[in-house]
Design a protein around this motif. Structure first.
Motif, PDB file in Angstrom:
ATOM      1  N   ILE A 406       0.998  -1.243  -0.040  1.00  0.00           N
ATOM      2  CA  ILE A 406       0.473   0.578   0.151  1.00  0.00           C
ATOM      3  C   ILE A 406       1.079   0.755   0.183  1.00  0.00           C
ATOM      4  N   LEU A 407       0.669   2.591  -0.799  1.00  0.00           N
ATOM      5  CA  LEU A 407       1.414   3.357  -0.821  1.00  0.00           C
ATOM      6  C   LEU A 407       0.297   4.767  -0.651  1.00  0.00           C
ATOM      7  N   MET A 408       0.856   5.887   0.257  1.00  0.00           N
ATOM      8  CA  MET A 408      -0.269   6.057   1.028  1.00  0.00           C
ATOM      9  C   MET A 408       0.252   7.028   0.492  1.00  0.00           C
ATOM     10  N   GLY A 422      -4.229  11.477   7.667  1.00  0.00           N
ATOM     11  CA  GLY A 422      -3.533   9.636   6.837  1.00  0.00           C
ATOM     12  C   GLY A 422      -2.331   9.737   8.383  1.00  0.00           C
ATOM     13  N   VAL A 423      -1.821  10.240   8.621  1.00  0.00           N
ATOM     14  CA  VAL A 423      -1.348   9.600  10.168  1.00  0.00           C
ATOM     15  C   VAL A 423      -1.924   8.719  10.768  1.00  0.00           C
ATOM     16  N   VAL A 436       3.748   8.702   1.476  1.00  0.00           N
ATOM     17  CA  VAL A 436       4.502  10.516   0.922  1.00  0.00           C
ATOM     18  C   VAL A 436       3.557  11.655   1.822  1.00  0.00           C
ATOM     19  N   SER A 437       4.483  11.715   2.280  1.00  0.00           N
ATOM     20  CA  SER A 437       3.703  13.532   2.337  1.00  0.00           C
ATOM     21  C   SER A 437       4.028  14.666   1.535  1.00  0.00           C
ATOM     22  N   VAL A 438       3.299  15.359   1.313  1.00  0.00           N
ATOM     23  CA  VAL A 438       3.534  16.216   0.995  1.00  0.00           C
ATOM     24  C   VAL A 438       3.159  17.674   0.790  1.00  0.00           C
ATOM     25  N   THR A 472       8.094   9.188   3.410  1.00  0.00           N
ATOM     26  CA  THR A 472       9.299   9.826   3.003  1.00  0.00           C
ATOM     27  C   THR A 472       8.173  10.850   2.533  1.00  0.00           C
ATOM     28  N   ALA A 473       8.877  12.232   2.328  1.00  0.00           N
ATOM     29  CA  ALA A 473       8.059  13.426   1.838  1.00  0.00           C
ATOM     30  C   ALA A 473       8.528  13.612   0.314  1.00  0.00           C
ATOM     31  N   CYS A 474       7.774  15.221  -0.383  1.00  0.00           N
ATOM     32  CA  CYS A 474       7.766  15.462  -1.150  1.00  0.00           C
ATOM     33  C   CYS A 474       7.620  17.059  -0.755  1.00  0.00           C
TER      34      CYS A 474
END
Length: 476
Positions: A406-408, A422-423, A436-438, A472-474
């Motif tokens: 799963i990719l969030m 989301g967290v 992935v936090s954007v 990770t973060a964008c």
């Protein structure tokens, strides 16, 4: 009984325990008849539509049946086809069968188009599937109306009660107990079976992300590559989700205020973000005192919330402010056939909705002060407080059992599903998920936002199976 036979029986029993009912999908062996999609404008690019029957109540699979409508856009390159990518855009009030074409228009990469049949569907209760109706007024709002005073909470409680009574009095009332996320997930598995797929991939936004998490919990070994975009918390679209519209807007509104200040020569809303924010409160208070035809302060705040869910609609929102200032503002019409009844049914069949109006009064008092932009709306009373449908079974508890696939993806400044939800969903899914936090604002990240890192990360996973090894973060 032979060992192999006992293993098969045990497998069926385990799946029945997970899903609540037998593992064999009702749609197994279904013959689908594909044809043109009604109402979809050219070019359709080969989009096909069909429908099938599914049980209203999966505890009675041979009982009353309802219709489930869905569409398919075959993979662009059959040699590269991996399987089916099920799609859900989130809350909907009309048919979403053209969603594959909409995602392509937003820039869905060719690598994803080549890899999957894109399959969209209308959940039970909505769109071209068997619908429910509550005869909701055109003034219906999600979230509810802003409560300037406690008297407005009582007024909204009366409106909410009427909404619930409308659902109970409608011909579709017997369907209401079965318009649940658990049953929508079962319907999805019926689509999987009807398409002859052993596993499916999934891209879901907002409510669709919660639906994807529910399916992945119920049918963990039937999941391939799952993307959950803009997740609610693990309890779904409950009262906490509603209240989180308010802190979400407090985080995203500064993006609009900064943009509008930079465009002051065009729109005249103020030359600083602080001045633009002051203009918002000035216009809302003015409309509270003196509504303009169909637009009062509550409606103005609702329009503001809707048009801040995407940075792309900032120019339109600035025009709304101008119209509110010069007295020409009107309530935007809903699209023909649009109806929130199906979504309302899904929401109100979830757990966690208070039934005591006093709980809402206290929450409104708190959130009005804590989140002045929208708090007194997001905490206000829903029809769920008076919901007429009985609970037929417990809501699925999102868990971490199953493959890590799963990719969030979640925007930091999302005023539709606030980032903390989301967290919490990530925590509930455990090692099954990566988050992935954007660093961007607005509701829905992949394709609906412009962050190149987020868009590339999701596309790479769907097309190539490459997922970040850790959260990770964008950056912006």
């Amino acid at each position: 009984m032979s060992l192999s036979r006992r293993i098969r029986v045990l497998a069926v029993a385990v799946l029945a325990a997970v899903t609540g009912f037998p593992a064999t999908a009702a749609a197994t062996g279904t013959t689908l008849t594909w044809g043109p999609c009604a109402g979809v404008p050219e070019p359709t690019q080969g989009l096909q539509c069909t429908s099938m029957s599914v049980p209203l109540d999966y505890a009675r699979p041979t009982g009353q049946q309802i219709t489930l409508a869905f569409s398919r856009l075959p993979a662009a390159d059959p040699a590269k086809r991996r399987g089916v990518l099920l799609l859900n855009p989130g809350s909907q009030g009309d048919s979403q069968l053209s969603l594959p074409l909409q995602l392509i228009a937003l820039g869905l990469p060719q690598s994803v188009r080549d890899t999957y049949d894109l399959v969209a569907f209308d959940p039970r209760g909505a769109g071209n599937s068997t619908r429910v109706t509550c005869d909701l007024p055109v003034t219906f709002m999600i979230p509810p109306a802003y409560a300037v005073t406690n008297a407005d909470v009582d007024k909204q409680a009366g409106v909410a009660r009427q909404n619930a009574q409308g659902c109970a009095a409608a011909p579709s009332a017997p369907l209401l107990p079965y318009i649940t996320v658990r049953n929508v997930a079962r319907d999805l598995d019926g689509i999987r079976a009807a398409l002859g797929e052993r596993k499916v991939s999934f891209l879901g936004y907002s409510f669709g992300a919660f639906l994807g998490a529910t399916y992945a919990t119920m049918y963990p070994w039937r999941t391939d590559r799952f993307v959950l975009d803009s997740s609610t918390g693990p309890n779904g679209l409950d009262y906490t989700w509603s209240r989180r519209f308010a802190p979400g807007l407090e985080k995203h509104f500064p993006d609009f205020a900064a943009w509008a200040a930079s465009q002051n020569a065009t729109y005249g809303l103020g030359d600083t973000p602080e001045a633009v924010k002051a203009k918002y409160f000035e216009l809302a208070a003015k409309l509270d005192q003196t509504p303009i035809e169909t637009v009062d302060g509550a409606t103005f705040r609702w329009i503001n919330e809707a048009l801040t869910q995407s940075d792309a609609t900032f120019p339109l929102l600035a025009q709304v402010y101008q119209q509110a200032a010069d007295g020409t503002i009107t309530r935007p019409p809903l699209p023909p056939g649009f109806d929130f009844s199906g979504l309302l049914s899904i929401v109100c069949n979830m757990d966690g909705w208070p039934t005591d109006v006093e709980v809402y009064r206290r929450a409104v008092d708190h959130d009005r002060a804590a989140y002045p932009l929208l708090g007194a709306a997001a905490a206000n009373v829903w029809a769920c407080a008076f919901w007429p449908a009985r609970k037929t079974e417990p809501q699925v508890r999102i868990g971490d059992y199953g493959p890590s696939n799963i990719l969030m993806v979640q925007n930091l400044r999302d005023n539709g599903t606030d980032y903390p939800g989301g967290v919490e969903m990530r925590r509930a899914l455990g090692d099954r998920a990566r988050l992935v936090s954007v660093d961007q604002g607005g509701h829905r990240a992949y394709l609906f936002g412009t962050n190149a890192c987020a868009n590339a990360t999701v596309a790479r996973y769907l097309a190539d199976g490459v997922r970040p090894a850790a959260d990770t973060a964008c950056p912006a």
